[in-house]
Design a protein around this motif. Sequence first.
Motif, PDB file in Angstrom:
ATOM      1  N   LEU A  90       0.820  -1.218   0.000  1.00 30.82           N
ATOM      2  CA  LEU A  90       0.000   0.000   0.000  1.00 30.82           C
ATOM      3  C   LEU A  90       0.849   1.261   0.000  1.00 30.82           C
ATOM      4  O   LEU A  90       0.303   2.361  -0.091  1.00 30.82           O
ATOM      5  N   GLY A  91       2.165   1.132   0.098  1.00 31.56           N
ATOM      6  CA  GLY A  91       3.042   2.287   0.115  1.00 31.56           C
ATOM      7  C   GLY A  91       3.416   2.769   1.495  1.00 31.56           C
ATOM      8  O   GLY A  91       4.048   3.827   1.633  1.00 31.56           O
ATOM      9  N   ILE A  92       3.051   2.046   2.531  1.00 32.22           N
ATOM     10  CA  ILE A  92       3.383   2.444   3.900  1.00 32.22           C
ATOM     11  C   ILE A  92       4.854   2.160   4.161  1.00 32.22           C
ATOM     12  O   ILE A  92       5.330   1.045   3.940  1.00 32.22           O
ATOM     13  N   GLY A  93       5.570   3.166   4.633  1.00 30.17           N
ATOM     14  CA  GLY A  93       7.000   3.029   4.856  1.00 30.17           C
ATOM     15  C   GLY A  93       7.419   3.055   6.308  1.00 30.17           C
ATOM     16  O   GLY A  93       8.581   2.766   6.610  1.00 30.17           O
ATOM     17  N   LEU A 134      -8.989   4.038  -3.047  1.00 29.89           N
ATOM     18  CA  LEU A 134      -8.629   5.439  -2.848  1.00 29.89           C
ATOM     19  C   LEU A 134      -7.284   5.567  -2.152  1.00 29.89           C
ATOM     20  O   LEU A 134      -6.436   6.373  -2.547  1.00 29.89           O
ATOM     21  N   PHE A 135      -7.073   4.782  -1.110  1.00 33.61           N
ATOM     22  CA  PHE A 135      -5.803   4.837  -0.379  1.00 33.61           C
ATOM     23  C   PHE A 135      -4.640   4.461  -1.298  1.00 33.61           C
ATOM     24  O   PHE A 135      -3.595   5.119  -1.298  1.00 33.61           O
ATOM     25  N   THR A 136      -4.797   3.413  -2.089  1.00 35.82           N
ATOM     26  CA  THR A 136      -3.727   2.975  -2.983  1.00 35.82           C
ATOM     27  C   THR A 136      -3.438   4.014  -4.050  1.00 35.82           C
ATOM     28  O   THR A 136      -2.273   4.305  -4.355  1.00 35.82           O
ATOM     29  N   ALA A 137      -4.483   4.600  -4.632  1.00 40.74           N
ATOM     30  CA  ALA A 137      -4.280   5.605  -5.681  1.00 40.74           C
ATOM     31  C   ALA A 137      -3.561   6.837  -5.143  1.00 40.74           C
ATOM     32  O   ALA A 137      -2.639   7.361  -5.782  1.00 40.74           O
ATOM     33  N   ARG A 169       1.344  10.104  -4.716  1.00 39.35           N
ATOM     34  CA  ARG A 169       2.284  10.872  -3.903  1.00 39.35           C
ATOM     35  C   ARG A 169       3.702  10.353  -4.049  1.00 39.35           C
ATOM     36  O   ARG A 169       4.667  11.117  -3.997  1.00 39.35           O
ATOM     37  N   ALA A 170       3.870   9.052  -4.253  1.00 41.06           N
ATOM     38  CA  ALA A 170       5.206   8.477  -4.341  1.00 41.06           C
ATOM     39  C   ALA A 170       5.897   8.822  -5.660  1.00 41.06           C
ATOM     40  O   ALA A 170       7.116   8.988  -5.701  1.00 41.06           O
ATOM     41  N   ARG A 171       5.135   8.972  -6.755  1.00 45.20           N
ATOM     42  CA  ARG A 171       5.774   9.188  -8.058  1.00 45.20           C
ATOM     43  C   ARG A 171       5.674  10.628  -8.551  1.00 45.20           C
ATOM     44  O   ARG A 171       6.346  10.978  -9.532  1.00 45.20           O
ATOM     45  N   GLU A 172       4.844  11.457  -7.935  1.00 48.67           N
ATOM     46  CA  GLU A 172       4.668  12.831  -8.401  1.00 48.67           C
ATOM     47  C   GLU A 172       5.448  13.779  -7.496  1.00 48.67           C
ATOM     48  O   GLU A 172       5.157  13.898  -6.314  1.00 48.67           O
ATOM     49  N   GLU A 173       6.434  14.454  -8.074  1.00 50.22           N
ATOM     50  CA  GLU A 173       7.241  15.390  -7.300  1.00 50.22           C
ATOM     51  C   GLU A 173       6.413  16.569  -6.803  1.00 50.22           C
ATOM     52  O   GLU A 173       6.676  17.118  -5.735  1.00 50.22           O
ATOM     53  N   GLN A 214      -4.145   7.082  10.662  1.00 52.56           N
ATOM     54  CA  GLN A 214      -4.551   6.268  11.797  1.00 52.56           C
ATOM     55  C   GLN A 214      -5.094   4.931  11.310  1.00 52.56           C
ATOM     56  O   GLN A 214      -5.571   4.809  10.177  1.00 52.56           O
ATOM     57  N   TYR A 215      -4.995   3.920  12.162  1.00 53.76           N
ATOM     58  CA  TYR A 215      -5.488   2.593  11.795  1.00 53.76           C
ATOM     59  C   TYR A 215      -6.919   2.676  11.280  1.00 53.76           C
ATOM     60  O   TYR A 215      -7.788   3.317  11.877  1.00 53.76           O
ATOM     61  N   ASP A 216      -7.150   2.026  10.134  1.00 56.13           N
ATOM     62  CA  ASP A 216      -8.457   2.062   9.486  1.00 56.13           C
ATOM     63  C   ASP A 216      -8.851   0.631   9.142  1.00 56.13           C
ATOM     64  O   ASP A 216      -8.143  -0.064   8.413  1.00 56.13           O
ATOM     65  N   GLU A 217      -9.987   0.197   9.667  1.00 58.66           N
ATOM     66  CA  GLU A 217     -10.425  -1.177   9.398  1.00 58.66           C
ATOM     67  C   GLU A 217     -10.805  -1.374   7.933  1.00 58.66           C
ATOM     68  O   GLU A 217     -10.815  -2.518   7.445  1.00 58.66           O
ATOM     69  N   ASP A 218     -11.094  -0.286   7.224  1.00 57.73           N
ATOM     70  CA  ASP A 218     -11.458  -0.422   5.819  1.00 57.73           C
ATOM     71  C   ASP A 218     -10.286  -0.869   4.952  1.00 57.73           C
ATOM     72  O   ASP A 218     -10.491  -1.432   3.877  1.00 57.73           O
ATOM     73  N   ILE A 219      -9.063  -0.591   5.392  1.00 55.77           N
ATOM     74  CA  ILE A 219      -7.900  -1.027   4.621  1.00 55.77           C
ATOM     75  C   ILE A 219      -7.146  -2.140   5.326  1.00 55.77           C
ATOM     76  O   ILE A 219      -6.056  -2.518   4.901  1.00 55.77           O
ATOM     77  N   ASP A 220      -7.735  -2.664   6.408  1.00 52.34           N
ATOM     78  CA  ASP A 220      -7.093  -3.748   7.136  1.00 52.34           C
ATOM     79  C   ASP A 220      -7.293  -5.049   6.372  1.00 52.34           C
ATOM     80  O   ASP A 220      -8.410  -5.375   5.932  1.00 52.34           O
TER      81      ASP A 220
END
Length: 524
Positions: free
Chosen positions: A151-154, A404-407, A412-416, A364-370
């Motif tokens: 998901l891009g979480i670092g 939505l979270f993934t998009a 954010r990761a690829r757009e400067e 914050q922790y979200d059960e929708d993406i858990d």
Amino acid sequence: MEQTDKKATEESGRMPLNAGDTGYGSVAGPGLSGTMNGSESAPLLIPEPEPEPFQQWQPLTKEELEVAAGGPGWRKVRLHLVLLFWLTWVAMLTSSIAIIVISPRPVVTPLKWWQKSLFYQLQPDLPIEQQANGSGGINVLCKQLPYLRSLGIGALILEGLFDKKASPLRFNATGERIGTLPQIQHLFAECNKEGIKVVLNICEVDLLGPRDEAGNADETSNLSAIVHHTLRFWLEQGAAGFAICDTDPVYSEKTLLEWKDVFKEFSSEEEERIIVVKQTSDVLPPLKISSQSNVTLVDVVLRSILPSSQHPLSAKEVADAIETHLQTREDSWHYWTVGGKAPHDLKNLLLVLMMTLPGSPVVQYDEDIDQTQNASLKVNTNKLTDIDPDEGRKKKKHRLALALFTALSRSRAREEALLFGNFTFLPFNSSTNSSSSNSTLPSPSSPPILAFLRSWGCVHFLILLNAGPELHALDPAWAPSLPKAGVFVSSTGMDRLGSTSLETLELRPHEAIVIKLFDAGSYS
């Protein structure tokens, strides 16, 4: 005259029929006589003339070339043309370099690992509410690490690992309801494999032990040495840093300077350890570091978008809080979290806001993406013989939140421009648009549309936020300097795709949209 004609007539009467080229018969060919015998012996086919003897090709001499080229003058002309060509080429190259050097261009700011990372804040026991074994939270979290990384979480901010009333002597031990020390060490090892940093939240944990009436710690107990030993213990395990609150006693110049000395022993350019301060007050108390102004005591300041409140905020209060932050934004790098209680309809809007604001988001922790929640939902849905409307809506909600979270994370990761681009708040004029002919203007209590721009070079991202319950259309006279054409990047409903025009765009209730603008004929 008469005698002459008569003589000619007599001669013609004595002329033979086959008289060569002077009579009516065979035409004498070349080399043939006009006699009968000569005519009969002549060949029927006329031989072709013999070809001229072959002459071998030879190159021209220098003198012959000069004559063919017009003489020595052409050499000077060619030299001048070649010289002119190279002078023109050098001039064009010099002009291009000068334009590139003189033209203003964005300066790439080198970012630390925590500035490029997406933070995810959770308690390890949250995913185990349905687990029979109370110590399985750490193990469940370890299994989810590859999914969180996808998901891009670092980085993770782990809460609830330490008893807030525990003394520093028990700072390196956890409660029985969370897990044991080997489990936490296993979590650090698994996070290291996935490339995920771990920050330990020790906010409101009493590290300094008992204090006197003036609030000073008992120096005779040598608590400072114990705390330093505990910090080293967790840094050795692989902790990337610690999170404290601005109301904690450790938030002081003296204490943080001592912590920084400990961090230097475990820090490198790529593995720098950090101190995160959670801002709970309206204004962060400054640290007096005049003697060491070049020392950064706090690496990350975690701020809340919404104020703390005992009751859920209204849409108007949420919009006012967002507008206040957008108008009074500072140039320093901030980390954003939602903080206060917001209406459920604005949950996705706030996520879009956090992911596009300057700085870094702390989700914050979200059960929708858990992952465990999605897996259990899938199993329960498959067991249904008839489609349950509630289960269908819940499954759709989970799928939308994950998309939505993934998009947003990938953008954010690829757009400067979204990572460290310039920020511009855009004052907005809007009008309510409706299919009904009795459409009215927005009520004074209706939240306004909020908009801001993230720019990097010639790339612009427009973020539009409609926190109200009404449909809004953009005013054609709004922001005339912006390009009118763009392409959808993401939206709260994840149902906007393709190109769009700002002149015909309408914002639905509680909707946030991210648009990448481009000039006409440009596809950058």
